[in-house]
Design a protein around this motif. Sequence first.
Motif, PDB file in Angstrom:
ATOM      1  N   TYR A 390      16.837  38.489  71.203  1.00 17.38           N
ATOM      2  CA  TYR A 390      16.986  37.126  71.735  1.00 17.38           C
ATOM      3  C   TYR A 390      17.757  36.306  70.710  1.00 17.38           C
ATOM      4  O   TYR A 390      17.880  36.690  69.541  1.00 17.38           O
ATOM      5  N   ASP A 391      18.298  35.175  71.125  1.00 20.98           N
ATOM      6  CA  ASP A 391      19.070  34.308  70.242  1.00 20.98           C
ATOM      7  C   ASP A 391      18.222  33.139  69.768  1.00 20.98           C
ATOM      8  O   ASP A 391      17.610  32.425  70.589  1.00 20.98           O
ATOM      9  N   GLU A 392      18.180  32.950  68.443  1.00 17.15           N
ATOM     10  CA  GLU A 392      17.461  31.830  67.828  1.00 17.15           C
ATOM     11  C   GLU A 392      18.489  30.810  67.347  1.00 17.15           C
ATOM     12  O   GLU A 392      19.281  31.084  66.442  1.00 17.15           O
ATOM     13  N   PRO A 393      18.548  29.601  67.953  1.00 14.35           N
ATOM     14  CA  PRO A 393      19.536  28.599  67.535  1.00 14.35           C
ATOM     15  C   PRO A 393      19.413  28.285  66.046  1.00 14.35           C
ATOM     16  O   PRO A 393      18.309  28.177  65.504  1.00 14.35           O
ATOM     17  N   ALA A 394      20.552  28.150  65.374  1.00 21.12           N
ATOM     18  CA  ALA A 394      20.544  27.884  63.926  1.00 21.12           C
ATOM     19  C   ALA A 394      21.825  27.182  63.516  1.00 21.12           C
ATOM     20  O   ALA A 394      22.923  27.606  63.881  1.00 21.12           O
ATOM     21  N   ASP A 395      21.676  26.088  62.748  1.00 15.93           N
ATOM     22  CA  ASP A 395      22.822  25.404  62.138  1.00 15.93           C
ATOM     23  C   ASP A 395      22.982  25.809  60.682  1.00 15.93           C
ATOM     24  O   ASP A 395      24.048  25.652  60.095  1.00 15.93           O
ATOM     25  N   LEU A 396      21.873  26.292  60.090  1.00 16.48           N
ATOM     26  CA  LEU A 396      21.877  26.728  58.694  1.00 16.48           C
ATOM     27  C   LEU A 396      20.995  27.960  58.585  1.00 16.48           C
ATOM     28  O   LEU A 396      19.833  27.934  58.999  1.00 16.48           O
ATOM     29  N   VAL A 397      21.550  29.033  58.059  1.00 14.89           N
ATOM     30  CA  VAL A 397      20.803  30.277  57.843  1.00 14.89           C
ATOM     31  C   VAL A 397      20.764  30.545  56.342  1.00 14.89           C
ATOM     32  O   VAL A 397      21.814  30.565  55.683  1.00 14.89           O
ATOM     33  N   VAL A 398      19.562  30.742  55.799  1.00 17.23           N
ATOM     34  CA  VAL A 398      19.406  30.988  54.367  1.00 17.23           C
ATOM     35  C   VAL A 398      18.944  32.435  54.169  1.00 17.23           C
ATOM     36  O   VAL A 398      17.916  32.855  54.706  1.00 17.23           O
ATOM     37  N   LYS A 399      19.718  33.181  53.398  1.00 13.49           N
ATOM     38  CA  LYS A 399      19.397  34.579  53.105  1.00 13.49           C
ATOM     39  C   LYS A 399      18.505  34.644  51.862  1.00 13.49           C
ATOM     40  O   LYS A 399      18.953  34.353  50.761  1.00 13.49           O
ATOM     41  N   ALA A 400      17.242  35.005  52.080  1.00 12.82           N
ATOM     42  CA  ALA A 400      16.281  35.122  50.977  1.00 12.82           C
ATOM     43  C   ALA A 400      15.744  36.545  50.958  1.00 12.82           C
ATOM     44  O   ALA A 400      14.560  36.796  51.179  1.00 12.82           O
ATOM     45  N   LEU A 401      16.636  37.478  50.702  1.00  9.03           N
ATOM     46  CA  LEU A 401      16.326  38.898  50.812  1.00  9.03           C
ATOM     47  C   LEU A 401      16.070  39.559  49.466  1.00  9.03           C
ATOM     48  O   LEU A 401      15.973  40.779  49.367  1.00  9.03           O
ATOM     49  N   GLY A 402      15.989  38.761  48.424  1.00 12.71           N
ATOM     50  CA  GLY A 402      15.743  39.311  47.100  1.00 12.71           C
ATOM     51  C   GLY A 402      17.012  39.370  46.259  1.00 12.71           C
ATOM     52  O   GLY A 402      18.104  39.022  46.720  1.00 12.71           O
ATOM     53  N   PHE A 403      16.838  39.795  45.019  1.00 11.67           N
ATOM     54  CA  PHE A 403      17.929  39.790  44.046  1.00 11.67           C
ATOM     55  C   PHE A 403      18.106  41.157  43.409  1.00 11.67           C
ATOM     56  O   PHE A 403      17.155  41.920  43.266  1.00 11.67           O
ATOM     57  N   GLU A 404      19.341  41.422  43.012  1.00  7.60           N
ATOM     58  CA  GLU A 404      19.691  42.656  42.324  1.00  7.60           C
ATOM     59  C   GLU A 404      20.419  42.321  41.024  1.00  7.60           C
ATOM     60  O   GLU A 404      20.933  41.208  40.862  1.00  7.60           O
ATOM     61  N   PRO A 405      20.496  43.279  40.095  1.00 12.19           N
ATOM     62  CA  PRO A 405      21.201  43.012  38.831  1.00 12.19           C
ATOM     63  C   PRO A 405      22.708  42.865  39.050  1.00 12.19           C
ATOM     64  O   PRO A 405      23.296  43.530  39.917  1.00 12.19           O
ATOM     65  N   GLU A 406      23.310  41.988  38.273  1.00 12.17           N
ATOM     66  CA  GLU A 406      24.767  41.928  38.232  1.00 12.17           C
ATOM     67  C   GLU A 406      25.289  43.134  37.443  1.00 12.17           C
ATOM     68  O   GLU A 406      24.547  43.757  36.687  1.00 12.17           O
ATOM     69  N   GLU A 407      26.541  43.444  37.618  1.00 12.71           N
ATOM     70  CA  GLU A 407      27.125  44.613  36.948  1.00 12.71           C
ATOM     71  C   GLU A 407      27.543  44.221  35.531  1.00 12.71           C
ATOM     72  O   GLU A 407      28.710  43.917  35.256  1.00 12.71           O
ATOM     73  N   LEU A 408      26.563  44.252  34.634  1.00  9.56           N
ATOM     74  CA  LEU A 408      26.790  43.768  33.271  1.00  9.56           C
ATOM     75  C   LEU A 408      27.844  44.577  32.531  1.00  9.56           C
ATOM     76  O   LEU A 408      28.619  44.023  31.734  1.00  9.56           O
ATOM     77  N   GLN A 409      27.882  45.871  32.752  1.00  3.17           N
ATOM     78  CA  GLN A 409      28.882  46.692  32.067  1.00  3.17           C
ATOM     79  C   GLN A 409      30.291  46.188  32.359  1.00  3.17           C
ATOM     80  O   GLN A 409      31.150  46.136  31.463  1.00  3.17           O
ATOM     81  N   THR A 410      30.534  45.813  33.606  1.00  5.37           N
ATOM     82  CA  THR A 410      31.850  45.320  34.003  1.00  5.37           C
ATOM     83  C   THR A 410      32.052  43.871  33.587  1.00  5.37           C
ATOM     84  O   THR A 410      33.082  43.510  32.996  1.00  5.37           O
ATOM     85  N   LEU A 411      31.079  43.027  33.882  1.00  7.07           N
ATOM     86  CA  LEU A 411      31.195  41.596  33.575  1.00  7.07           C
ATOM     87  C   LEU A 411      31.356  41.354  32.080  1.00  7.07           C
ATOM     88  O   LEU A 411      32.087  40.450  31.661  1.00  7.07           O
ATOM     89  N   TRP A 412      30.660  42.143  31.285  1.00  9.44           N
ATOM     90  CA  TRP A 412      30.679  41.938  29.836  1.00  9.44           C
ATOM     91  C   TRP A 412      31.680  42.838  29.123  1.00  9.44           C
ATOM     92  O   TRP A 412      31.815  42.736  27.905  1.00  9.44           O
ATOM     93  N   GLY A 413      32.345  43.708  29.861  1.00  6.76           N
ATOM     94  CA  GLY A 413      33.242  44.654  29.210  1.00  6.76           C
ATOM     95  C   GLY A 413      32.494  45.516  28.218  1.00  6.76           C
ATOM     96  O   GLY A 413      32.963  45.773  27.103  1.00  6.76           O
ATOM     97  N   ALA A 414      31.305  45.977  28.638  1.00  8.67           N
ATOM     98  CA  ALA A 414      30.429  46.725  27.729  1.00  8.67           C
ATOM     99  C   ALA A 414      29.983  48.028  28.380  1.00  8.67           C
ATOM    100  O   ALA A 414      28.811  48.191  28.751  1.00  8.67           O
ATOM    101  N   PRO A 415      30.902  48.989  28.531  1.00  2.16           N
ATOM    102  CA  PRO A 415      30.520  50.261  29.171  1.00  2.16           C
ATOM    103  C   PRO A 415      29.485  51.037  28.379  1.00  2.16           C
ATOM    104  O   PRO A 415      28.823  51.919  28.919  1.00  2.16           O
TER     105      PRO A 415
END
Length: 479
Positions: A390-415
Amino acid sequence: MAKQPMLKFVKVDRQMPEKRDATVRKEDFDEIYAEFAAQKAAEQASRCSQCGVPYCQSHCPLHNNIPDWLRLTATGRLEEAYAISQSTNTFPEICGRICPQDRLCEGNCVIEQSGHGTVTIGSVEKYITDTAWENGWVKPASPAQERTESVGIIGAGPGGLAAADMLRRAGVQVTVYDRYDRGGGLLTYGIPGFKLEKDVVMRRIQQLEEGGVRFVYNCSVGADMSFEDIRNQHDAVIIATGVYKSRDLRGPGAGAKGIVKAIDYLTASNRVANFGDTVAEYDSGELNAKGKKVVVIGGGDTAMDCVRTAIRQGAESVKCLYRRDRANMPGSQRETQNAEEEGVQFEWLTAPAGFKGGDVVSAVTVQKMRLGAPDASGRQSPELIEGSDYDEPADLVVKALGFEPEELQTLWGAPELEVTRWGTVKAEFTTGRTALPGVYAVGDIVRGASLVVWAIRDGRDCADAVLADLNAKAAVAAE
């Protein structure tokens, strides 16, 4: 014979601090629970059975000496109660406010198991430390002797701050680097003020600064400063970044405007409501629920923060979709009850299948679910009920599905920084040591998304390990 101050759970009923009426509290971002008065705190503390095996203590990640500080509170010895509480917990007034006590200490209280209602441990913990602040018992670090070694901490969340406090009290020179303009991490920008008012966090940051901890804000490692530079400047480095990468949604229309990440939504709200900051995305309505039909997807504590924030922003309606039932949701039952009192509607056993509206979302296509066989964790797996969409009317949808780690090796240039297959930093749980010499990691970046109290535990344990390693190096150098 002296009067017995404890074991009053048979005569005295469990009582929480007074909770503001939902019609009043949903109009602001102030905390919803009042403070215990001294007499009431002592009365509730006196309900403790002082059992021989304190399950409240063993089920607390910090192993707080709860029976002792309850007894001291019951007998009016509050400064001693604070000293014991502070000896195992760097931020007891924060844990007293936001820990899921119903799943930890209070949920394992012996008198709760016997049907008398748990001791209100969290509220007494909060009362003790708030009283300590009012009376000037909370002191900044004042080490007996300064040390020459320095430690750099990347991340000013609870894990990093707990480590900073312990190290500074031992005389170590501590610098904390953080990407945001204020310290506290999710304590500041993730958790709403109605659960944790921001002056409570800011006074701890100020206390650390007064004790000699140096903060470097607006510093994004890998962009403003390299990981290698930080390592070169310090004798040890602690990674305490937390996990900020949001889990995403798939399905038709998932990229439409009006579908936002929980962390962006909560950060904007906290900036505006608690600090008076100007946030363009809030002013434009992109991250503002006022007058909108809001749908939040998820069943954890972050989802509860989002739905209750939307109510306070003046949403027309707020609904929460969760794919399991109430008994199987990961969030606090206490927070769910608070949300329901404030007008949030929960749609249990539902999941999004897609989104309608083209460029701008107008509805969520919802699938009904049922619980089937248990998965690997033992929880029943949700199964789709065919033809139930069924369709639930929505003007704003908030995704609260949890968090994961960022790719520190890439972001920090630290393989060379080892990570697990989940992207978390590979480190010893008890010490935080990584395979890189002098590099440690604590909190969610090691555990994955977890509780604030676990981050504090990790930060304190890691500080002990860092001190042991620094002492070992000093001893070798002195030979």
